[in-house]
Design a protein around this motif. Sequence first.
Motif, PDB file in Angstrom:
ATOM      1  N   ALA A  87       0.967  -1.253   0.150  1.00 12.11           N
ATOM      2  CA  ALA A  87      -0.159  -0.007   0.051  1.00 12.11           C
ATOM      3  C   ALA A  87       0.863   1.255   0.179  1.00 12.11           C
ATOM      4  N   THR A  88       1.971   1.245   0.713  1.00 15.78           N
ATOM      5  CA  THR A  88       2.743   2.340   0.874  1.00 15.78           C
ATOM      6  C   THR A  88       3.451   2.667  -0.727  1.00 15.78           C
ATOM      7  N   ALA A  89       3.700   1.635  -1.201  1.00 13.65           N
ATOM      8  CA  ALA A  89       4.596   1.566  -2.656  1.00 13.65           C
ATOM      9  C   ALA A  89       3.471   2.259  -3.468  1.00 13.65           C
ATOM     10  N   LEU A  90       2.155   1.804  -3.506  1.00 22.53           N
ATOM     11  CA  LEU A  90       1.184   2.311  -4.274  1.00 22.53           C
ATOM     12  C   LEU A  90       0.796   3.691  -4.011  1.00 22.53           C
TER      13      LEU A  90
ATOM     14  N   GLN B  97      -6.221   8.531  -1.365  1.00 24.18           N
ATOM     15  CA  GLN B  97      -7.349   7.546  -1.171  1.00 24.18           C
ATOM     16  C   GLN B  97      -6.713   6.191  -0.987  1.00 24.18           C
ATOM     17  N   VAL B  98      -5.778   5.768  -1.512  1.00 26.40           N
ATOM     18  CA  VAL B  98      -4.984   4.700  -1.045  1.00 26.40           C
ATOM     19  C   VAL B  98      -4.470   4.653   0.431  1.00 26.40           C
ATOM     20  N   PHE B  99      -4.083   5.702   0.562  1.00 29.41           N
ATOM     21  CA  PHE B  99      -3.487   5.977   2.287  1.00 29.41           C
ATOM     22  C   PHE B  99      -4.637   5.990   2.997  1.00 29.41           C
TER      23      PHE B  99
ATOM     24  N   SER C 268       6.516   4.847   7.440  1.00 28.97           N
ATOM     25  CA  SER C 268       6.666   4.817   5.992  1.00 28.97           C
ATOM     26  C   SER C 268       5.781   5.006   5.420  1.00 28.97           C
ATOM     27  N   ALA C 269       4.426   4.598   5.723  1.00 30.94           N
ATOM     28  CA  ALA C 269       3.062   4.963   4.918  1.00 30.94           C
ATOM     29  C   ALA C 269       2.824   6.477   5.214  1.00 30.94           C
ATOM     30  N   TRP C 270       3.086   7.169   6.212  1.00 32.82           N
ATOM     31  CA  TRP C 270       3.073   8.593   6.389  1.00 32.82           C
ATOM     32  C   TRP C 270       3.947   9.536   5.704  1.00 32.82           C
ATOM     33  N   THR C 271       5.224   8.939   5.551  1.00 30.92           N
ATOM     34  CA  THR C 271       6.114   9.549   4.804  1.00 30.92           C
ATOM     35  C   THR C 271       5.893   9.584   3.284  1.00 30.92           C
ATOM     36  N   ALA C 272       5.466   8.303   2.786  1.00 32.53           N
ATOM     37  CA  ALA C 272       4.723   8.499   1.581  1.00 32.53           C
ATOM     38  C   ALA C 272       3.731   9.341   1.381  1.00 32.53           C
ATOM     39  N   ALA C 273       2.816   9.611   1.962  1.00 35.26           N
ATOM     40  CA  ALA C 273       1.567  10.411   1.974  1.00 35.26           C
ATOM     41  C   ALA C 273       2.005  11.815   2.301  1.00 35.26           C
TER      42      ALA C 273
END
Length: 844
Positions: free
Chosen positions: A510-513, A528-530, A539-544
């Motif tokens: 999901a983070t990669a997406l 939306q994915v986030f 890492s997910a928050w970093t991507a967003a």
Amino acid sequence: MALTLNPSPLVLATPTVTTLTNQHEAKTTPKDSPSIGSLKNCKTLNELKQLHCHILKQGLGHKPSYISKVVSTCAQMGTFESLTYAQKAFDYYIKDNETSATLFMYNSLIRGYCCIGLGVEAISLYIELVGFGILPDKFTFPFVLNACTKSSAFGEGVQVHGAIVKMGFDRDVFVENCLIHFYGECGDIVDGRRVFDEMSGRNVVSWTSLICAYARRDLPKEAVYLFFEMVEEGIKPNSVTMVCVISACAKLQNLELGDRVCAYIDELGMKANALMVNALVDMYMKCGAVDAAKQLFGECKDRNLVLCNTIMSNYVRLGLAREALAILDEMLLHGPRPDRVTMLSAVSASAQLGDLLCGRMCHGYVLRNGLEGWDSICNTMIDMYMKCGKQEMACRIFDHMSNKTVVSWNSLIAGLIKNGDVESAREVFSEMPGRDHISWNTMLGGLTQENMFEEAMELFRVMLSERIKVDRVTMVGVASACGYLGALDLAKWIYAYIEKNGIHCDMQLATALVDMFARCGDPQRAMQVFRRMEKRDVSAWTAAIGAMAMEGNGEQAVELFNEMLRQGVKPDSIVFVEVLTACSHGGLVNQGWHLFRSMTDIHGVSPQIVHYGCMVDLLGRAGLLGETLDLIKSMPVEPNDVIWGSLLAACQKHQNVDMAAYAAERITELDPEKSGLHVLLSNIYASAGKWTNVARVRLQMKEQGIRKLPGSSSIEVNGKVHEFTSGDESHPEMNNISSMLREMNCRLRDAGYVPDLTNVLLDVDEQEKKYLLSHHSEKLAMAFGLISTSKTMPIRVVKNLRMCCDCHSFAKLVSKVYDREIIVRDNNRFHFFRQGSCSCSDFW
């Protein structure tokens, strides 16, 4: 299983013929005949053979009681040789007496075959028994079920269950326990639970069998709940129960549950045996309670090999390589003697540390003790030598392997990729005799790692055409490659493919997406994915936050950062890079300073040179050049060429020639061959009209063989990427593109567009400057987009350099005059042009 059973005899409730040997024969025997008890006292097979020979000489070979004891004693010895002898004695008895054997003989043989793992032979004997019309009893069925379990003969076991029910043994607790064990080991937890629930009386074995079945079949939560239910019903667990439930807690990585379970050990006064201590150490390690595991290990006086291997493997898994090697040192000094499992952990620990000396010592131990024949050991040594930079040695081990498994090939490919030798990895990959999905994933990840994104996508297409299994690891690499290519249509297809094929979208994927959509210029889909993610790590928050930074939405990026803090996620150094970059792109100087200072004051994160680079960029973009230079001079580490490069770029933007020259001198000292420095300094001099200085810098570039990277832009239309270079007219649609450019210039001129000739950094006349400016690569790409796409489609352009001010103004007006959304990704950020304005608010 090759054995085919006829269902009929397995489920017979009443045999058609029952030919039992008369077991009430005369008790008169010769005076010197051996007693049955003497058979039981035989300790070795040779003793038994001698006594059996004596029995045959006495003419007692026809008596079932003697032969039964011979067969039973051989079965109890539990060796292949003893079972072979028992079978011969059994066959001789039947042939010599022309009669069937007793049920006791069959039960003994079936049990013996089960004990040495020959389940198929045991099942065959059961079929023979039923075929002779002999009725099985409650002792037969547990042995047969055990045989079905060991030989994975599920269908046969189900038929045996049917026979048990028909013959009325389904209420025997011993038989029921064996059924639970059979179903549990064969993976049919539902039927195992059904047998358990229908039991009229359960003992500790019943509960333990089901608990172990749950624990082994990745249902650890159910195993722990059943344990607590067992205790509530007053059933006292045994050591096997405790080992299974502790292992379940380890799988759950739930220390609180583990402590609750362990409390029963003291409460019930149980003495922890070696298996329990091993399970406890493993549970504490997997739950992150390393100190508790170390204490328990240290207090254990009888440290066996299994326990040492358990703590070593967990140390390696947790990245505590030095601790793992300390255990190895202790084993070498005091025992137990390390085995191949020990050396797997030791070599892996050496690889983690990059400790070549230790790795070589482990290699020597492997050779001295004849462990090099194990392919798992060789695979680990290949990985170790690769990580230590000894590629030649790794290849030598691979070449000398007698049994190269697919794991061996994968280890070699992964090592070559880690050492940056992608071409060799591709050669090895093409030579593989058989590839699994890990081979493909490794190669795809390697291509992505080496920035070979188009090659990675091509490999993915080959995977699909050859119907190779695609999993979440594959899609992480594919999403990463697609993101760097900036191909939004492909990104949408990838997301749809994941959903259509039910690929598990865990936190990493999901983070990669999120990152993929952000890099492809679709921050809305990224968010939306986030927002759909059930769990989000840093890492997910970093991507967003990075998605918001690319869009130029600094305020939303800062809000996301604050939301992350409110949810209790601890920030790391990487997320600070993203949020500071967002502040830089959004011109949020005060927020940037606050976040930078909070790193040490609040969050305990030491600023690294990259964070200072973000602040230099932020202050420089805002025109605070004096403050920027003060920050650089106050840095606790020596500024690198990137720091001075950021200052130089700010000097260009704000036309500070003197400070630019100072920054350029610092860069020259650090990296005299850096082409970007000369180009940027040349542009600064050109903007100030200092053509003599421009000529001097460009002469230096020529003398040093430094070439300016030409500006190029690409646009994807109908799945094909079209690339344009500034001033290049080789595109097959160039005539139509030129016509559209003329139209665009006329319509934009009417709308108030005036070319900014200061962006032409050449000493040529005004007319030439206008022509050069009108043929910048992004303008060519925009013109091609207008003639090649429908009016409702956004025009998406990827630029390899920073977008110039004139092209930026040009794109704003095109978006308004032609009512088209234009998205440009330059080498620094995204620009979203809508109705005459840009998402960057002219701050880039």
